[in-house]
Enzyme design. Structure first.
Site, PDB file in Angstrom:
ATOM      1  N   GLY A 160     -29.392 -46.564  56.332  1.00 18.05           N
ATOM      2  CA  GLY A 160     -28.161 -47.273  56.013  1.00 18.05           C
ATOM      3  C   GLY A 160     -28.229 -47.800  54.602  1.00 18.05           C
ATOM      4  O   GLY A 160     -29.320 -47.908  54.039  1.00 18.05           O
ATOM      5  N   CYS A 219     -35.900 -44.925  57.409  1.00 13.92           N
ATOM      6  CA  CYS A 219     -35.414 -45.621  56.213  1.00 13.92           C
ATOM      7  C   CYS A 219     -34.999 -47.064  56.532  1.00 13.92           C
ATOM      8  O   CYS A 219     -35.838 -47.870  56.871  1.00 13.92           O
ATOM      9  CB  CYS A 219     -34.282 -44.804  55.600  1.00 13.92           C
ATOM     10  SG  CYS A 219     -33.928 -45.291  53.923  1.00 13.92           S
ATOM     11  N   TYR A 220     -33.710 -47.399  56.486  1.00  6.02           N
ATOM     12  CA  TYR A 220     -33.317 -48.776  56.811  1.00  6.02           C
ATOM     13  C   TYR A 220     -33.828 -49.161  58.205  1.00  6.02           C
ATOM     14  O   TYR A 220     -34.222 -50.297  58.434  1.00  6.02           O
ATOM     15  CB  TYR A 220     -31.786 -48.925  56.743  1.00  6.02           C
ATOM     16  CG  TYR A 220     -31.305 -50.319  57.102  1.00  6.02           C
ATOM     17  CD1 TYR A 220     -31.235 -51.330  56.151  1.00  6.02           C
ATOM     18  CD2 TYR A 220     -30.943 -50.634  58.419  1.00  6.02           C
ATOM     19  CE1 TYR A 220     -30.819 -52.612  56.485  1.00  6.02           C
ATOM     20  CE2 TYR A 220     -30.529 -51.911  58.772  1.00  6.02           C
ATOM     21  CZ  TYR A 220     -30.459 -52.894  57.800  1.00  6.02           C
ATOM     22  OH  TYR A 220     -30.053 -54.168  58.138  1.00  6.02           O
ATOM     23  N   HIS A 276     -36.505 -39.162  54.974  1.00  7.45           N
ATOM     24  CA  HIS A 276     -35.521 -38.597  55.905  1.00  7.45           C
ATOM     25  C   HIS A 276     -35.981 -37.260  56.486  1.00  7.45           C
ATOM     26  O   HIS A 276     -35.798 -36.220  55.863  1.00  7.45           O
ATOM     27  CB  HIS A 276     -34.169 -38.402  55.182  1.00  7.45           C
ATOM     28  CG  HIS A 276     -33.506 -39.701  54.873  1.00  7.45           C
ATOM     29  ND1 HIS A 276     -32.685 -40.333  55.770  1.00  7.45           N
ATOM     30  CD2 HIS A 276     -33.575 -40.498  53.789  1.00  7.45           C
ATOM     31  CE1 HIS A 276     -32.268 -41.471  55.255  1.00  7.45           C
ATOM     32  NE2 HIS A 276     -32.794 -41.598  54.044  1.00  7.45           N
ATOM     33  N   GLU A 287     -34.626 -35.608  58.732  1.00  7.95           N
ATOM     34  CA  GLU A 287     -33.482 -34.801  59.184  1.00  7.95           C
ATOM     35  C   GLU A 287     -32.898 -33.914  58.088  1.00  7.95           C
ATOM     36  O   GLU A 287     -32.141 -33.000  58.381  1.00  7.95           O
ATOM     37  CB  GLU A 287     -32.385 -35.719  59.765  1.00  7.95           C
ATOM     38  CG  GLU A 287     -31.653 -36.618  58.769  1.00  7.95           C
ATOM     39  CD  GLU A 287     -32.405 -37.913  58.427  1.00  7.95           C
ATOM     40  OE1 GLU A 287     -33.613 -37.988  58.717  1.00  7.95           O
ATOM     41  OE2 GLU A 287     -31.786 -38.825  57.847  1.00  7.95           O
ATOM     42  N   ASP A 298     -10.716 -26.665  68.541  1.00  2.00           N
ATOM     43  CA  ASP A 298     -11.119 -27.939  69.138  1.00  2.00           C
ATOM     44  C   ASP A 298     -10.263 -28.295  70.345  1.00  2.00           C
ATOM     45  O   ASP A 298     -10.779 -28.596  71.418  1.00  2.00           O
ATOM     46  CB  ASP A 298     -11.029 -29.071  68.107  1.00  2.00           C
ATOM     47  CG  ASP A 298     -11.705 -28.715  66.812  1.00  2.00           C
ATOM     48  OD1 ASP A 298     -12.528 -27.773  66.822  1.00  2.00           O
ATOM     49  OD2 ASP A 298     -11.414 -29.355  65.788  1.00  2.00           O
ATOM     50  N   LYS A 358     -18.273 -28.747  64.476  1.00  3.84           N
ATOM     51  CA  LYS A 358     -17.464 -27.553  64.734  1.00  3.84           C
ATOM     52  C   LYS A 358     -18.275 -26.376  65.287  1.00  3.84           C
ATOM     53  O   LYS A 358     -17.862 -25.736  66.244  1.00  3.84           O
ATOM     54  CB  LYS A 358     -16.807 -27.118  63.418  1.00  3.84           C
ATOM     55  CG  LYS A 358     -15.684 -26.152  63.603  1.00  3.84           C
ATOM     56  CD  LYS A 358     -14.430 -26.931  63.677  1.00  3.84           C
ATOM     57  CE  LYS A 358     -13.194 -26.111  63.811  1.00  3.84           C
ATOM     58  NZ  LYS A 358     -12.032 -27.014  63.906  1.00  3.84           N
TER      59      LYS A 358
END
Ligand code: XMP
Length: 544
Positions: free
Chosen positions: A76, A103-104, A195, A197, A253, A400
Site C-alpha cells: 500500500g 511490503c506495507y 513484491h 507477485e 461478462d 477477463k
C-alpha cells in the site's frame, strides 16, 4: 461513495453471492490499497487456489467466515506512521491462520507486533539484489524460501524499512540496505519487503507457491468447474425463492454471469437486453437472436433508445453521460421488474445480476474507499444511489481472461468468448460532445468498418479492442472536385491483458490504409481518419 459500493464494503462476503466458499480453502488478500493487490489474488488463483480481495478494514468475523487457508496482507502507498494509515484488526495475526505480509503488509505486521519501522525519506523503486541469510549453506531453513537460490533479483516499491524485528521473528533475507524477509515460523507469520507477485521478481511464483502449499497446506483444487459449482451453490443459498433479473448485453461478462445464474436459478432468472440506442451496428438484433436461439436463454429485448437519447440531449460531459445512462438503466429495469410482477412493487424480484469484473471495480470505487475514481463504470460506480435491487455479481473477483475460461467451461460459443469488451454506456463514450441520432449512425458505420477490417486481417482475436471514435471536430477535405468540411474519426486498437494497462497496436500500414479509405469513402460526413497512438496509462482505452 455510491450506495452500492458502500454496501459492498460493509459486507463484501455476504453481499456478493458466489464468492469464495470455505470448503475451497482459499486465501484472503486484505487490501491496504496497493497497486498490485489484485495481481496477488490472481497469482494465487493461477496456482489453483481460490483467492479474493477484501478491504483491510474487514472484521475478523467476515474473514473467519471464509475459513481461509491463509491470509495475505497487501502492499500500500501509506506509511504506518501516517495519521490515516490503513489498519487491519490485529487479531488477524492471532487466528492461527498463516499470514504473509507484502511490503506495507510487512511494515504493518512489524509495527503492530512491537518491532521498529524506520520512516524513509523517499520511496525506493525497482530492482534490488536479495540475499538469503547465511547464504553459504544455500538454505535458510525457511519453508517460505524452500528451493529458492541464495541470491536473486527482486522488485521493490517501498518507502519505510523494518529496522528491528518483533519478538519471535528472525531475518531470512536482506537487500543491500534493508531487511527483506522475516518470519516467525511458530506463529506462521511471514513477511517480505519486495513484491513476489510481479514478473520482475525472480522466483516470485515459487515463493508464493511455498506460502500456499508448504506453509498454508492449501490444496490446488480451485478450477473453472469448482468455481461454477461453488458459485451456483452460493447464489442458490443467497436468493432462496426470490427472483432476479439480469442486465444482459451479449458481451462475455454479462453472458457468462447470466448462464451461471441461470444454472443456479433456472427460470426464476429473467434476462433483459436493453437497446440504449448506443449499441454497435446491428448489435441489438444479432445478439438477441444468438442469446435466444443458440444459448436458449429467456431474454426480453427492450428498445429504449428513444428515452435514453432524450435524457442525453444537450449533455456533453463524460461523467454526466455515464451517470445518466446508469440511472436510466436502473429505471428501465425497475419498471420491467414491476411489469413482470403484475404491478406489485418490484414483486419478489429482489436481485439484479451484473457481469462486473475486478478491473471495473478497482477503477470505479476503491475497495478501501478513498482512492481516486478514474471513471464511473456504469455497472459499478455509475449506478444511482438508491437502487431497488440487491446485486449479484458472481464475477467480481475475476479478470477477463479468467471469465473467458469460465465461459469456455460453461460451453459458450467462441463467438461470444472472443468478443471484444464493450463499455456499458456504449457508443456514448466514443461519441465526443452531444449525442445525436445522425452522429450515432455515422459512428456505427465507421466502427463496423474498423471491426470488419481487423477481422479480415486476422487480428480480431489477437487484439484487446478495436473501435472507432467520432470527434466533433470538422476539417477541410476535397472529394471529387468539391470542398468538404466533415467530421473526424479516430481509430483505436489496443492490446492488453486486463484493461488495467494497454498499448496501441502497431497495425500494418495496409490495414490502416484500408480502414481509412473505406471510412472516408463509405461513411457520409467523415473527411478525416486518425489513428490513436496513446497507451494506458496515461490515456484510458475509451475516450470518455
Ligand atoms: P478505460 O477506458 O477505463 O477502459 O481504460 C477499461 C476497459 O473497461 C471498458 N469500460 C467499461 N466497461 N462499463 C463496462 O462494463 C463501463 O462503463 C466501461 N467503461 C470502460 C473499456 O471498454 C475497456 O475495456
Amino acid at each position: 461513495m455510491m450506495e452500492g459500493a458502500a454496501k459492498r464494503a460493509a459486507d463484501p462476503a455476504q453481499e456478493q453471492g458466489g464468492r469464495m466458499k470455505a470448503e475451497l480453502g482459499g486465501v484472503v488478500v486484505l487490501d491496504f490499497g496497493g497497486q498490485y493487490t489484485q495481481l496477488i489474488a490472481r497469482r494465487i488463483r493461477e496456482q489453483q487456489v481460490f483467492s479474493a480481495v477484501l478491504p483491510c478494514s474487514s472484521s475478523i468475523e467476515e474473514i473467519r467466515k471464509l475459513e481461509p487457508a491463509g491470509i495475505v496482507l497487501s502492499g500500500g502507498p501509506s506509511s504506518v506512521y501516517d495519521a490515516e494509515a490503513p489498519k487491519c484488526d490485529p487479531k488477524v495475526l492471532a487466528l492461527g491462520i498463516p499470514v504473509l505480509g507484502i511490503c506495507y503488509g510487512m511494515q504493518w505486521i512489524t509495527h503492530t507486533l512491537g518491532g521498529k519501522v524506520e520512516k524513509a525519506e523517499r520511496r525506493e523503486y525497482g530492482r534490488a539484489q536479495l540475499n538469503l541469510e547465511d547464504s553459504t549453506k544455500g538454505d535458510v531453513g525457511s519453508e517460505l524460501f524452500t528451493g529458492i537460490p541464495a541470491s536473486l533479483r527482486v522488485w521493490n516499491s517501498h518507502g519505510d524499512h523494518v529496522r528491528a524485528l518483533p519478538e519471535g521473528f528472525r531475518t531470512i533475507a536482506h537487500t543491500e540496505n534493508a531487511i527483506a524477509a522475516v518470519e516467525d515460523a511458530k506463529r506462521k507469520i511471514y513477511a517480505v519487503e519486495f513484491h513476489p507477485e510481479v514478473n520482475h521478481t525472480e522466483r516470485g511464483t515459487e515463493l508464493l507457491r511455498n506460502f500456499l502449499f508448504q506453509v498454508c497446506k492449501a490444496e490446488p483444487k480451485w478450477s473453472g468447474a469448482a468455481f461454477i459449482k461453488e458459485t451456483t451453490a452460493a447464489i442458490r443459498e443467497k436468493v432462496g425463492n426470490r427472483r432476479a433479473i439480469c442486465a444482459l448485453s451479449g458481451g462475455v461478462d454479462s453472458t457468462v454471469a447470466a448462464v451461471l445464474v441461470h444454472r443456479a436459478m433456472g427460470d426464476r432468472l429473467t434476462n433483459i437486453f436493453v437497446n440504449t440506442g448506443m449499441l454497435r451496428k446491428n448489435e441489438f438484433a444479432n445478439t438477441l437472436e444468438m442469446l435466444r436461439d443458440r444459448l436458449k436463454l429467456r431474454v426480453i429485448g427492450l428498445d429504449a433508445s428513444e428515452r435514453f437519447l432524450d435524457k442525453l440531449k444537450g449533455v456533453t460531459d463524460p461523467e454526466q453521460k455515464r451517470k445518466i445512462i446508469g440511472r436510466e438503466f436502473i429505471a428501465v429495469f425497475a419498471e420491467e421488474a414491476q411489469k413482470l410482477h403484475g404491478g406489485k412493487e418490484h414483486g419478489e424480484i429482489g436481485y439484479l445480476v451484473q457481469g462486473t469484473l475486478y478491473p471495473d471495480v478497482i477503477e470505479s470505487v476503491s475497495v478501501k474507499g478513498p482512492s481516486a475514481t478514474i471513471k464511473s463504470h456504469h455497472n459499478v460506480g455509475g449506478l444511482p444511489e438508491k437502487m431497488p435491487f440487491a446485486l449479484i455479481e458472481p464475477l467480481r473477483d475475476l479478470f477477463k481472461d479468467e471469465v473467458r475460461r469460465i465461459g469456455r467451461e460453461l460451453g459458450l460459443p467462441r463467438e461470444i468468448l472472443a468478443k471484444h469488451p464493450f463499455p456499458g454506456p456504449g457508443l456514448a463514450v466514443r461519441l465526443l460532445g452531444e449525442i445525436t441520432r445522425p452522429h450515432l449512425v455515422t459512428l456505427q458505420d465507421a466502427d463496423a468498418i474498423v471491426v470488419e477490417e481487423i477481422r479480415r486481417a486476422g487480428l480480431y482475436e489477437k487484439v484487446w479492442q478495436a473501435f472507432a471514435v467520432l470527434l466533433p471536430v470538422r476539417s477541410v477535405g476535397v472529394m471529387g472536385d468539391g470542398r468538404t468540411y466533415g467530421l473526424t474519426v479516430a481509430v483505436r486498437v489496443v492490446e492488453s491483458d486486463d484493461a488495467m494497462t494497454a498499448d496501441w497496436v502497431r497495425l500494418p500500414g495496409e490495414v490502416l490504409e484500408r480502414i481509412s479509405t473505406r471510412i472516408v469513402n463509405e461513411v457520409r460526413g467523415v473527411t478525416r481518419v486518425v489513428y490513436d497512438i496513446s497507451s494506458k496509462p496515461p490515456s484510458t482505452i475509451e475516450w470518455e
